[in-house]
Design a protein around this motif. Structure first.
Motif, short mmCIF file in Angstrom:
data_model
loop_
_atom_site.label_atom_id
_atom_site.label_comp_id
_atom_site.label_asym_id
_atom_site.label_seq_id
_atom_site.Cartn_x
_atom_site.Cartn_y
_atom_site.Cartn_z
N SER A 235 24.22 1.66 4.97
CA SER A 235 24.43 2.83 5.84
C SER A 235 23.23 3.76 5.91
O SER A 235 23.31 4.82 6.52
CB SER A 235 25.65 3.65 5.40
N ARG A 236 22.11 3.37 5.31
CA ARG A 236 20.95 4.25 5.29
C ARG A 236 19.89 3.84 6.31
O ARG A 236 19.71 2.65 6.57
CB ARG A 236 20.32 4.27 3.90
N CYS A 237 19.23 4.85 6.86
CA CYS A 237 18.04 4.64 7.69
C CYS A 237 16.86 5.20 6.92
O CYS A 237 16.87 6.38 6.52
CB CYS A 237 18.19 5.35 9.04
N GLN A 238 15.85 4.37 6.70
CA GLN A 238 14.69 4.78 5.92
C GLN A 238 13.44 4.79 6.78
O GLN A 238 13.34 4.07 7.78
CB GLN A 238 14.51 3.86 4.71
N LEU A 239 12.49 5.59 6.34
CA LEU A 239 11.22 5.77 7.04
C LEU A 239 10.09 5.15 6.21
O LEU A 239 9.99 5.40 5.01
CB LEU A 239 10.95 7.26 7.26
N HIS A 240 9.24 4.37 6.88
CA HIS A 240 8.10 3.73 6.22
C HIS A 240 6.83 4.11 6.97
O HIS A 240 6.66 3.73 8.14
CB HIS A 240 8.30 2.21 6.20
N LEU A 241 5.98 4.88 6.33
CA LEU A 241 4.77 5.40 6.95
C LEU A 241 3.55 4.66 6.42
O LEU A 241 3.40 4.48 5.21
CB LEU A 241 4.62 6.89 6.67
N LEU A 242 2.69 4.25 7.34
CA LEU A 242 1.43 3.60 6.97
C LEU A 242 0.30 4.60 7.12
O LEU A 242 0.01 5.04 8.23
CB LEU A 242 1.18 2.37 7.85
N PRO A 243 -0.33 5.00 6.01
CA PRO A 243 -1.43 5.96 6.10
C PRO A 243 -2.56 5.42 6.97
O PRO A 243 -2.76 4.21 7.08
CB PRO A 243 -1.88 6.14 4.65
N SER A 244 -3.30 6.32 7.55
CA SER A 244 -4.40 5.92 8.43
C SER A 244 -5.44 5.14 7.64
O SER A 244 -5.82 5.52 6.53
CB SER A 244 -5.04 7.16 9.06
N ARG A 245 -5.88 4.02 8.22
CA ARG A 245 -6.92 3.20 7.60
C ARG A 245 -8.26 3.39 8.29
O ARG A 245 -9.16 2.58 8.17
CB ARG A 245 -6.53 1.72 7.67
N ARG A 246 -8.38 4.47 9.07
CA ARG A 246 -9.61 4.66 9.84
C ARG A 246 -10.81 4.79 8.91
O ARG A 246 -10.79 5.51 7.93
CB ARG A 246 -9.51 5.92 10.71
N SER A 247 -11.84 4.07 9.22
CA SER A 247 -13.07 4.09 8.42
C SER A 247 -14.17 4.86 9.16
O SER A 247 -14.06 5.14 10.35
CB SER A 247 -13.53 2.67 8.12
N VAL A 248 -15.25 5.17 8.43
CA VAL A 248 -16.38 5.88 9.03
C VAL A 248 -17.11 4.94 9.98
O VAL A 248 -17.42 3.80 9.62
CB VAL A 248 -17.32 6.39 7.93
N PRO A 249 -17.43 5.36 11.21
CA PRO A 249 -18.15 4.48 12.14
C PRO A 249 -19.50 4.06 11.60
O PRO A 249 -20.16 4.79 10.84
CB PRO A 249 -18.30 5.37 13.39
N VAL A 250 -19.93 2.86 12.00
CA VAL A 250 -21.21 2.31 11.52
C VAL A 250 -22.37 3.20 11.92
O VAL A 250 -23.29 3.44 11.12
CB VAL A 250 -21.40 0.88 12.07
N TRP A 251 -22.31 3.73 13.17
CA TRP A 251 -23.43 4.56 13.62
C TRP A 251 -23.59 5.81 12.77
O TRP A 251 -24.69 6.28 12.51
CB TRP A 251 -23.28 4.93 15.10
N LEU A 252 -22.46 6.35 12.29
CA LEU A 252 -22.52 7.55 11.45
C LEU A 252 -23.10 7.21 10.07
O LEU A 252 -23.88 7.99 9.51
CB LEU A 252 -21.13 8.15 11.31
N LEU A 253 -22.74 6.03 9.54
CA LEU A 253 -23.31 5.60 8.27
C LEU A 253 -24.82 5.43 8.37
O LEU A 253 -25.58 5.84 7.47
CB LEU A 253 -22.66 4.29 7.82
N LEU A 254 -25.28 4.82 9.47
CA LEU A 254 -26.73 4.65 9.67
C LEU A 254 -27.44 5.98 9.78
O LEU A 254 -28.53 6.18 9.23
CB LEU A 254 -26.98 3.80 10.92
N LEU A 255 -26.80 6.92 10.50
CA LEU A 255 -27.39 8.26 10.65
C LEU A 255 -27.50 8.96 9.31
O LEU A 255 -28.51 9.61 9.00
CB LEU A 255 -26.55 9.08 11.63
N LEU A 256 -26.46 8.81 8.47
CA LEU A 256 -26.48 9.43 7.15
C LEU A 256 -27.56 8.80 6.27
O LEU A 256 -28.24 9.50 5.50
CB LEU A 256 -25.11 9.27 6.48
N CYS A 257 -27.73 7.48 6.37
CA CYS A 257 -28.78 6.80 5.60
C CYS A 257 -30.17 7.29 6.00
O CYS A 257 -31.03 7.56 5.14
CB CYS A 257 -28.68 5.29 5.78
N VAL A 258 -30.41 7.39 7.30
CA VAL A 258 -31.70 7.88 7.79
C VAL A 258 -31.94 9.30 7.30
O VAL A 258 -33.05 9.66 6.84
CB VAL A 258 -31.76 7.79 9.32
#
Length: 418
Positions: free
Chosen positions: A377-400
């Motif tokens: 008789s129960r309804c449950q909620l299952h949440l998937l946290p965001s898996r968004r990663s840092v974009p490659v271009w931003l990583l390159l900019l940080l390295c430079v």
């Protein structure tokens, strides 16, 4: 460390068997009941209002629709029309929501509402500059439309119902092995054919008119109207078991993310017989046009009871007969989320929060949300946290930037460095 728990979103006064989500109004629709037996357990369809409160997704009962002696075992949603499988019949329901203003608490208390709890409206607005004090709340009404018998076996039961892509037709399947297709909303029968020897376990309608059915005869078939197009063979490029017959438990079409013109078909295969040492169950992704298997992966030894595909085709939701709930990524069939025995009893249906309408607003910062219901008789909620990663271009900019900062620092410490 304790076992992972899923938050309980709602508890009904009867066993829950079917679930749908209306994205436009933000409604969660849960149905079930105790059937015709005089046990005192009611039968009904509950309409729950989904809201974000203090950063958390919550559900409150908006309306309870009494289905008398008929428990709803399966549901399909097309706009504001529900197709409900009740015993051997399909019942169409139309629901409408509207804002109601000007009713005070006394008037609301006098209304005869069904169900254990009614959702209350917002707090009264303070009177300003002679403006009328009023109260706003959402009300919902349900109307019974047509009903028709859809299964004619000695022990008849409609097991599955689904709408086509433009909601003009619905298809039903049950214990007699026949697929029947009906016009909406008249429920005039337009097609009937024998699809399986024995029960139909699940069916799915594609936008091109093709119909996929799976049954207890271990077969999965693709039909164009009543003509057999092909049979599915999931073990062609996958595992083989000489002594373990498998049957198809569920089938669902899903979009291919970023390619809206293409489709994938997803199926679940489970052992046909219960064994003391249960072999694994399997997920298979198929090409939606050629119906050739693309990928097959094990999804554990718990027997799968239900399958759902997210609106974008990105995620798969699974429930098991032992009450566990899992979320998989559709492309690789990799498991992203799992709660063991979330319900402790068979999960009867799972449904994703759609990504259109009020979906993004209700989802908040999570990547997806899956609802599950069970016989408990129960309804449950299952949440998937965001898996968004840092974009490659931003990583390159940080390295430079880091390299430049290092050079400047060295130059300031050792003036003759460069």
């Amino acid at each position: 460390m304790g076992r992972r728990r899923a938050p309980e979103l709602y508890r009904a006064p009867f066993p829950l068997y079917a679930l749908q989500v209306d994205p436009s109004a933000g409604l969660l629709i849960a149905a079930g009941g105790g059937g015709a037996a005089k046990t005192g357990i009611k039968n009904g369809v509950h309409f729950l209002q989904l809201e974000q409160i203090n950063g958390r997704l919550s559900a409150s009962l908006l309306h309870s629709h009494d289905t008398e002696t008929r428990a709803t075992m399966n549901l399909a949603l097309a706009g504001n029309i529900l197709a409900a499988g009740q015993d051997a019949h399909c019942q169409l329901l139309r629901f409408q929501t509207h804002q109601q203003k000007g009713k005070n608490k006394t008037e609301k208390a006098g209304c005869k509402e069904q169900g254990p709890r009614q959702r209350k409206g917002a707090a009264p607005v303070e009177k300003k500059s002679g403006a009328e004090t009023h109260q706003e709340g959402v009300e919902l009404s349900v109307e019974n439309l047509q009903a028709v018998q859809t299964d004619f076996s000695p022990d008849p039961l409609q097991k599955v119902v689904c709408f086509n892509h433009d909601n003009t037709l619905l298809a039903t399947g049950g214990t007699d092995g026949y697929v029947r297709v009906w016009k909406v909303p008249s429920l005039e029968k337009v097609l009937e054919f024998r699809a399986h020897e024995g029960e139909i376990e699940d069916l799915a309608l594609g936008p091109d008119g093709k119909l996929v059915t799976v049954g207890w005869d271990l077969k999965a078939s693709v039909w164009q109207k009543d003509q057999l197009v092909t049979q599915l063979h999931w073990q062609e490029n996958g595992p083989t078991f000489s002594n373990t017959p498998y049957r198809y438990q569920a089938c669902r079409f899903g979009q291919v993310p970023d390619q809206p013109a293409r489709l994938r078909l997803f199926t679940v295969q489970i052992p046909h017989k219960r064994l003391r040492q249960p072999p694994p169950c399997y997920l298979t992704a198929w090409d939606g046009s050629t119906f050739l298997p693309l990928r097959t992966k094990s999804c554990g030894h718990e027997v799968i009871s239900c399958l759902s595909v997210s609106e974008s085709g990105t995620f798969l939701g699974l429930g098991t007969v032992t009450g566990s709930v899992a979320i998989y990524i559709a492309f690789s069939l990799q498991r992203l989320y799992y709660v063991r025995e979330a319900h402790g009893i068979v999960v009867t249906d799972v449904a994703f929060l759609p990504e259109k309408g009020r979906g993004p607003e209700l989802l908040g910062f999570h990547e997806t949300a899956l609802f599950s219901v069970a016989v408990d008789s129960r309804c449950q909620l299952h949440l998937l946290p965001s898996r968004r990663s840092v974009p490659v271009w931003l990583l390159l900019l940080l390295c430079v930037g880091l390299i430049v900062m290092t050079i400047l620092l060295l130059q300031s410490v050792f003036p003759g460095f460069l």
